[in-house]
Design an enzyme around this catalytic site. Sequence first.
Site, mmCIF file in Angstrom:
data_model
loop_
_atom_site.group_PDB
_atom_site.id
_atom_site.type_symbol
_atom_site.label_atom_id
_atom_site.label_comp_id
_atom_site.label_asym_id
_atom_site.label_seq_id
_atom_site.Cartn_x
_atom_site.Cartn_y
_atom_site.Cartn_z
ATOM 1 C CG HIS A 248 -2.731 2.990 5.896
ATOM 2 N ND1 HIS A 248 -4.050 3.369 5.839
ATOM 3 C CD2 HIS A 248 -2.712 1.660 5.630
ATOM 4 C CE1 HIS A 248 -4.790 2.312 5.535
ATOM 5 N NE2 HIS A 248 -4.000 1.269 5.406
ATOM 6 C CD GLU B 256 -3.051 -0.855 2.230
ATOM 7 O OE1 GLU B 256 -4.216 -0.707 1.852
ATOM 8 O OE2 GLU B 256 -2.715 -0.814 3.437
ATOM 9 C CG HIS C 220 -5.761 -1.485 9.390
ATOM 10 N ND1 HIS C 220 -4.763 -2.407 9.223
ATOM 11 C CD2 HIS C 220 -5.871 -0.834 8.205
ATOM 12 C CE1 HIS C 220 -4.289 -2.332 7.984
ATOM 13 N NE2 HIS C 220 -4.937 -1.395 7.344
ATOM 14 C CG HIS D 283 -8.843 -0.074 4.490
ATOM 15 N ND1 HIS D 283 -8.330 -0.068 3.222
ATOM 16 C CD2 HIS D 283 -7.771 -0.275 5.292
ATOM 17 C CE1 HIS D 283 -7.022 -0.274 3.258
ATOM 18 N NE2 HIS D 283 -6.667 -0.398 4.502
#
Lengths: 281, 281, 281, 281
Positions: free
Chosen positions: A110, A91, A112, A180
């Site tokens: 980034h 990613e 989660h 996501h």
Amino acid sequence: MRDKTNILKEETSVPNTLKDARAELALANRIVANEGVIDAFGHVSMRHPGDPNRYLLSRSRAPELVTHEDLIEYDIDSKPLRDPQTGQYSERVIHGEIYKARPDVNSVCHHHCPAFMPLLATGTDYVPVFHLGAVGGIKPPYWDQQDEFGDTNMLVVKPEEGASLARALGQNWIVLMKRHGVTVAGTSVKDCVFRSIFSARNAEYQVRALSIGGNVASLTPGEAELAGQISRKTTGLVRSWEYWSMRVAKSGGMPGAARPIPKPKAKPAPKTRKGAKSRRR
Amino acid sequence: MRDKTNILKEETSVPNTLKDARAELALANRIVANEGVIDAFGHVSMRHPGDPNRYLLSRSRAPELVTHEDLIEYDIDSKPLRDPQTGQYSERVIHGEIYKARPDVNSVCHHHCPAFMPLLATGTDYVPVFHLGAVGGIKPPYWDQQDEFGDTNMLVVKPEEGASLARALGQNWIVLMKRHGVTVAGTSVKDCVFRSIFSARNAEYQVRALSIGGNVASLTPGEAELAGQISRKTTGLVRSWEYWSMRVAKSGGMPGAARPIPKPKAKPAPKTRKGAKSRRR
Amino acid sequence: MRDKTNILKEETSVPNTLKDARAELALANRIVANEGVIDAFGHVSMRHPGDPNRYLLSRSRAPELVTHEDLIEYDIDSKPLRDPQTGQYSERVIHGEIYKARPDVNSVCHHHCPAFMPLLATGTDYVPVFHLGAVGGIKPPYWDQQDEFGDTNMLVVKPEEGASLARALGQNWIVLMKRHGVTVAGTSVKDCVFRSIFSARNAEYQVRALSIGGNVASLTPGEAELAGQISRKTTGLVRSWEYWSMRVAKSGGMPGAARPIPKPKAKPAPKTRKGAKSRRR
Amino acid sequence: MRDKTNILKEETSVPNTLKDARAELALANRIVANEGVIDAFGHVSMRHPGDPNRYLLSRSRAPELVTHEDLIEYDIDSKPLRDPQTGQYSERVIHGEIYKARPDVNSVCHHHCPAFMPLLATGTDYVPVFHLGAVGGIKPPYWDQQDEFGDTNMLVVKPEEGASLARALGQNWIVLMKRHGVTVAGTSVKDCVFRSIFSARNAEYQVRALSIGGNVASLTPGEAELAGQISRKTTGLVRSWEYWSMRVAKSGGMPGAARPIPKPKAKPAPKTRKGAKSRRR
């Protein structure tokens, strides 16, 4: 106390060499992991301090294990400058496309984070419920990969997917990726870490407030604007960075202290005689 | 970095000896325990790498304490090949009957993870609320021992109970056992651990999303299919296995590092003179 | 593996000396604390193994710090046999009055476990939502000090208050004290610890199930009866006791390993020269 | 046991020297941090034991890192007596203005504890749901900076903001700051720590009770009055202080044991030959 102050100033000044910058980025990865924002997946990058068209990001590895040696140099199109001869994060375009779209952004995270998941699963807007939550703004934008790209494996791997996400981010500091995760931008590595952690704390508080019903109060736009500047003051960044670093150190996870993971032994070593052993020590 | 890559490849290749397989299974038990999926009860097994009609499972012991020496070899009917002369898990038929029914399954984990309990107590369907939750599929089947066997102590101890559970599992990777726990299947030990941990994370997020009301969004069938393949790629398995292993090591729980639990002393040892003590060292 | 089995048998046999019993009780206090059932307040006692009209309970001290040396011998009316010359738990009548009323009970735990608090604050009935929750029974009785004694400081300090609580307990294994805590009884120290921990786990799961709405399923009376016998089988007690002991040991909290808490120093020690220091070692 | 009792008495007697008081305050900061009440932000102060018009508060630093050397002496108008030549907490007027308004208060703690956030975000009243929650009273007052001062960055930095908060506190022991945090007062450092931690525990239980719906029961005014006196008895303060101190020590966080945080190394040290290394030791 003069000495201590000097040490602090030194520690928090903008890293002036690439070596220091790489060490800071490795520690940043471990801090966000140690604070529960990232687990095996997720990553933190920084724009190259010497070339705005490059950025640094770890090879494919859990952030809590990243050292300065794991960092790969990418160009703005997310191509490695040298063949890294190792696995890469799929990613990475998230980082490259945001650096392309936002010259004021010098670090991207980034993740989660569990704290955000109830919002992301229900499409509930994020609102700052206390002053430090202002780092995420009021109702930052949502992005759903499904809208533009249909069924995917949900990973942001194509340049056009990263560019779409960067457009959704716009001039905000965080963008919520439905079903996501979250992507956070910052003006520096420390700013990005600060925003990542305190927006996650705020999400946690907001979710728990929603679970007891009633109206969840947000900061007003004026309060959010003013409180959002706290992270731009050195004092708050210094204090929290020192705190999070101490917590990484306590957990035995400092990059400099990293030891190879002991492999499980299939056979215990034969016992040495006590006398012999203590002599060798 | 070539060396590192080679090390990684070596670490994640299919264990080619029984000795390595046993070490991997012991570590798998400790990983799922250390990640909060299993406590004193629950277990992880693997199909025997050299004989598909056998499997390996620990003697009756908390998974976080399991070493390769605790593993017992069972035939496909869950009979030990040799008299183990020690306590055995009463629920071992769960493993044997699934290996019998599913030739593609090489590892099974049974647990009562807290994250799943609110779903299991209310009969709420599991849905993947983020990409990694796809390892559990969309609305995997429920099984209630009461339906076929009436009042029992809820443990799956008879071959026919295990066979019934295996039928409920069907071609899925997880089966929810109402008012009891979860059973997870995998193509390998690492795959089973990955599915066990990320389905538990997803359950946690789903439960918290449900607690704030609103509609909880699921991945679409297409997304779940595509995202479900992430765990079949080596890179994700490698990264997460290294991460979880590091966490076991940090907690002092590596099989190779296991030391006998110190017994509480009824009497403190007499104090030695400081000088004498340091001389002996 | 014969040796290991013997060791296990030895470890779980009823302690046959007072010295062993005291060591077991000290460890029991630390286990329930380490598992989050008890914090600074709460306590575990045992009936004196040599005299049913006496019991052993720590002096006023947080359970996680209790050693065998802290145990005070009480008669059945909760009077110390010797002047302890130290602070005592004010709520010791909880223990004495239950030993008086229930000859089959040999250990008692009183706690304010966070997991139970939502039930106790709302008067919600406890139901077993999984097999191990059966240790608490189905809908165990509630007791509210206010009902019989009006406004008090909520502590159970008078013999008549303890006797009232013991009556409410009746033939059950746990009694819920509204707006206060829980008292758990067991046939042995290990049984009491097992019931305390798994009823707390069940309460946690039930509360989280209630938070997502829907109907929370209970074991049936038949299932609860059968599953409730699991804790009477040695295998489950052995496995969980070994697991919890390991966790106490990992936390550095074994009674035998207890070291005096280092006092904060007002003045850092003067630095010794490195050479001098290493010579002394 | 006489010796132990004496040690306890010594430890809990009112610190009779400024040196001891400073050590106690440093430890208090670490205790509230270690118990999850405070993170990088928040602070605990004490009135100067020798001069009621002064108070002691750390320089701008995360409380979990505070040592006696970090403490700055302030006058009652929150001006440092000497130029501290280091960063200061911007919110110190919270402390000064409460000391001004409340001669009976000798310690103040300001925090943003996660447990309180759902109440503060929804304006829900705090009620004691168990006896130890009585330290916060029944429905303590709310204060919203917005009401009197309009849009701010939410920090209490002006003397008039601190004075307004002190007026809201009135004769209570805690005041809830809407969309911000909590401020707790105590008659001594230990009393303030006790109130801070147990009011946070109560908030946690109340929030979880609210999340399952139903009526949340409060202590009656009579019960709250009587139970609120528990913290004034030495025994409870002693037991909990010893417990929390042990937990700080276990975490490696005792002020006396504080070591400088190892800096991440940009370059691993060159490997020394094994033989050479062991010789040097």
